[in-house]
Every structure is written in C-alpha cells, then in structure tokens.
Write a protein that holds these residues in place. Sequence first.
Motif, PDB file in Angstrom:
ATOM      1  N   HIS A  52       0.672  -1.012   0.147  1.00 45.04           N
ATOM      2  CA  HIS A  52      -0.410  -0.104   0.238  1.00 45.04           C
ATOM      3  C   HIS A  52       0.572   1.350  -0.205  1.00 45.04           C
ATOM      4  O   HIS A  52       0.219   1.979  -0.747  1.00 45.04           O
ATOM      5  N   LYS A  73       2.674   1.269  -3.523  1.00 48.05           N
ATOM      6  CA  LYS A  73       1.540   1.951  -4.289  1.00 48.05           C
ATOM      7  C   LYS A  73       0.946   3.719  -4.140  1.00 48.05           C
ATOM      8  O   LYS A  73       0.879   4.900  -5.354  1.00 48.05           O
ATOM      9  N   ARG A  74       0.630   3.647  -2.823  1.00 49.31           N
ATOM     10  CA  ARG A  74       0.242   5.405  -2.564  1.00 49.31           C
ATOM     11  C   ARG A  74       1.842   6.629  -2.844  1.00 49.31           C
ATOM     12  O   ARG A  74       1.424   7.298  -3.390  1.00 49.31           O
ATOM     13  N   LYS A 112       4.315   5.659  -4.756  1.00 48.23           N
ATOM     14  CA  LYS A 112       4.673   5.270  -6.666  1.00 48.23           C
ATOM     15  C   LYS A 112       6.067   5.132  -5.822  1.00 48.23           C
ATOM     16  O   LYS A 112       7.335   5.908  -6.990  1.00 48.23           O
ATOM     17  N   ASP A 125      -0.481  -9.805  -6.726  1.00 48.46           N
ATOM     18  CA  ASP A 125      -1.192  -8.006  -6.887  1.00 48.46           C
ATOM     19  C   ASP A 125      -0.961  -7.674  -7.826  1.00 48.46           C
ATOM     20  O   ASP A 125       0.164  -7.495  -8.522  1.00 48.46           O
ATOM     21  N   LYS A 126      -1.635  -6.088  -8.428  1.00 45.30           N
ATOM     22  CA  LYS A 126      -2.133  -6.219  -9.228  1.00 45.30           C
ATOM     23  C   LYS A 126      -0.585  -4.459  -9.326  1.00 45.30           C
ATOM     24  O   LYS A 126      -0.744  -4.136 -11.125  1.00 45.30           O
ATOM     25  N   TYR A 127      -0.924  -4.231  -8.762  1.00 45.31           N
ATOM     26  CA  TYR A 127       0.341  -2.876  -9.011  1.00 45.31           C
ATOM     27  C   TYR A 127       1.958  -3.357  -8.451  1.00 45.31           C
ATOM     28  O   TYR A 127       2.293  -2.001  -8.263  1.00 45.31           O
ATOM     29  N   VAL A 128       1.753  -3.973  -7.572  1.00 45.29           N
ATOM     30  CA  VAL A 128       3.080  -4.253  -7.482  1.00 45.29           C
ATOM     31  C   VAL A 128       3.951  -5.608  -7.975  1.00 45.29           C
ATOM     32  O   VAL A 128       2.847  -6.516  -7.515  1.00 45.29           O
ATOM     33  N   PRO A 157       6.663  -0.799  -7.926  1.00 48.43           N
ATOM     34  CA  PRO A 157       5.471  -0.353  -8.270  1.00 48.43           C
ATOM     35  C   PRO A 157       5.425  -0.804  -9.571  1.00 48.43           C
ATOM     36  O   PRO A 157       6.638  -0.504 -10.396  1.00 48.43           O
ATOM     37  N   LYS A 158       4.412  -1.133  -9.731  1.00 48.73           N
ATOM     38  CA  LYS A 158       4.899  -1.355 -11.490  1.00 48.73           C
ATOM     39  C   LYS A 158       4.356  -0.163 -12.244  1.00 48.73           C
ATOM     40  O   LYS A 158       3.831   0.613 -11.896  1.00 48.73           O
ATOM     41  N   ASN A 184       3.397   0.425 -14.780  1.00 45.71           N
ATOM     42  CA  ASN A 184       1.933   0.853 -16.158  1.00 45.71           C
ATOM     43  C   ASN A 184       0.641   1.198 -15.152  1.00 45.71           C
ATOM     44  O   ASN A 184       0.004   1.927 -15.370  1.00 45.71           O
ATOM     45  N   TYR A 185       1.597   1.087 -13.629  1.00 45.91           N
ATOM     46  CA  TYR A 185       0.336   1.571 -12.218  1.00 45.91           C
ATOM     47  C   TYR A 185       0.495   3.281 -12.689  1.00 45.91           C
ATOM     48  O   TYR A 185       1.713   3.857 -12.048  1.00 45.91           O
TER      49      TYR A 185
END
Length: 271
Positions: free
Chosen positions: A218, A221-222, A224, A247-250, A267-268, A270-271
């Motif tokens: 989290h 993601k927050r 980046k 996890d879709k984002y990391v 973080p990925k 494309n996020y």
Amino acid sequence: MELNTQTFEAKTVEEAITNATVSLGITSDEIGYEVIEKGSSGFLGLNSKNAVIKVWKKADELKIEEEKAKEEAAKAVDTASDSDSSENVVSSSEASVESADEAPVKPDKKPERKLVVDDKAADEAKIFLNDVFSSMNIQVEIETSVNNEDKVLEIELSGPEMGVIIGKRGQTLDSLQYLTSLAVNRKVENHTRIKIDTEDYRNRRKATLENLAKNTAHRAKRNKSSVSLEAMNPYERRIIHSALQDDKYVTTHSEGEEPYRHVVVVPKKNY
C-alpha cells in the motif's frame, strides 16, 4: 572432545584399511580414513614407499559432531536470553534448512505419495532436545506428531520459558530446529524433515509477515516508489513474495547477500 585417530601403514591403501579394521575389530564401513601417503612400488622395486592412512571410528566422529551441535544450541539459547526475547515474531522451521531461491511457486496438484517418517526419529529428537534443555537447566515439555503425507516430524515445545526458546525473531527456535534435524538424520535411515514450534509462534509470525507485505504494498503504491524491507531468512522472504504475487500494482524481488538479503516491493510501471 578430540577425535581419536590412529595411523596404519601397508604396501597399498587397501591393505592399510584391512589392517585398521582388524586392529580396531570393526568393519570397513565403520571407519573413516584419510590417505596420508598413497604409496608407490618404485622403479624395479627400488625406493618403494608404503601407503599410510589416518583412521578413526565413525561412531566417535558422530559423538563429537553431536556434542558440537549441543554446544551450538546452548550458545543460541544463551544469546537469546541476553536479547529482547519478548517480541512476538516467528520465523519458519524450514528457514535454516532450505537455502533455495525464495521466489514463490503457485501450487500445482500434488502427486500422490505415501511417505513414512522413521519410527526412531521422534525418539532421537527427544533425546537430543532433552540433553540441550537439561544442560541449560530449562524445563520444557516435548510433544511429537508425524505428518506422513509431507514426511515431517512435528515437535511442539511447552514450558515457562518459551520466550527464551523462541529468541529474537525466532532465531533460537530455528537454530534448535536445524541442530535437531542434523542430530536426528545422522541416526535414522531415511531423511526426515523436522519442524519445531511453540505457542503457535510460526503461524503468528506468518500472519505478521502477510500483514507487513500488504501494508508495504500500500505504501509503495501510494508513494509510487520502491520500499525495501529488513533482512529476512529465505522462508520469511517467500511469505512476502507469496502474499504479493497476485497484486496488480506491485512486484517483489530480493536483493543483497545472506544474511542481509531482503525483499524490495516495487510499483509496476503501468500503474
């Protein structure tokens, strides 16, 4: 305790081994030996040299290794008692015996198998652990159970000083498990995996690490930006990887060398 060795000499190494077994009154598979001089017949029988070997009993070697293992376990308990042992963190039983890459593998269908833990394994484990705890003057109840499906001997410890047994972040518990595995598998025919736990510590540690993984994801993601976690053993790193593998984002990977290898949450793009 030092290893008692004897030197034997003969025309060939094989003859020297035979002489050793006769002298010691044991069979060749019960001795260990080191070749000091291979021996040679020389040229036309001139300047010939006998073979020389240093011999010891494997039983004596085993006793010394077990004594060293007990000493290492005692040191681990001593170290734990001097550190902060109240921390409710658990590492895994397999951290000390598995050093393979910790990247998670999605479970496939397990092949059917029937594996049986050696009947002697539980007895040998109790003997070793009782010796360790006795030398440290710690009262510990030892309960064993067998998981034949996974070929695991599960050992549950209980007593008034489990904080010392667990140690900081489970380090003492892992050390005891590793040393117990060594002691047991020297005595049994088939290799047996050992898992030692107390007060459900390992499951609690797993839950703690899974929560840590989610919170770290989290944060990554927050903000980046990548987040590095503290150094962990291979088993604990696998828990982090597994918790975030869908996890879709990391994404996660490990960096550094043991014992400072750690997980990085990234973080990925494309996020």
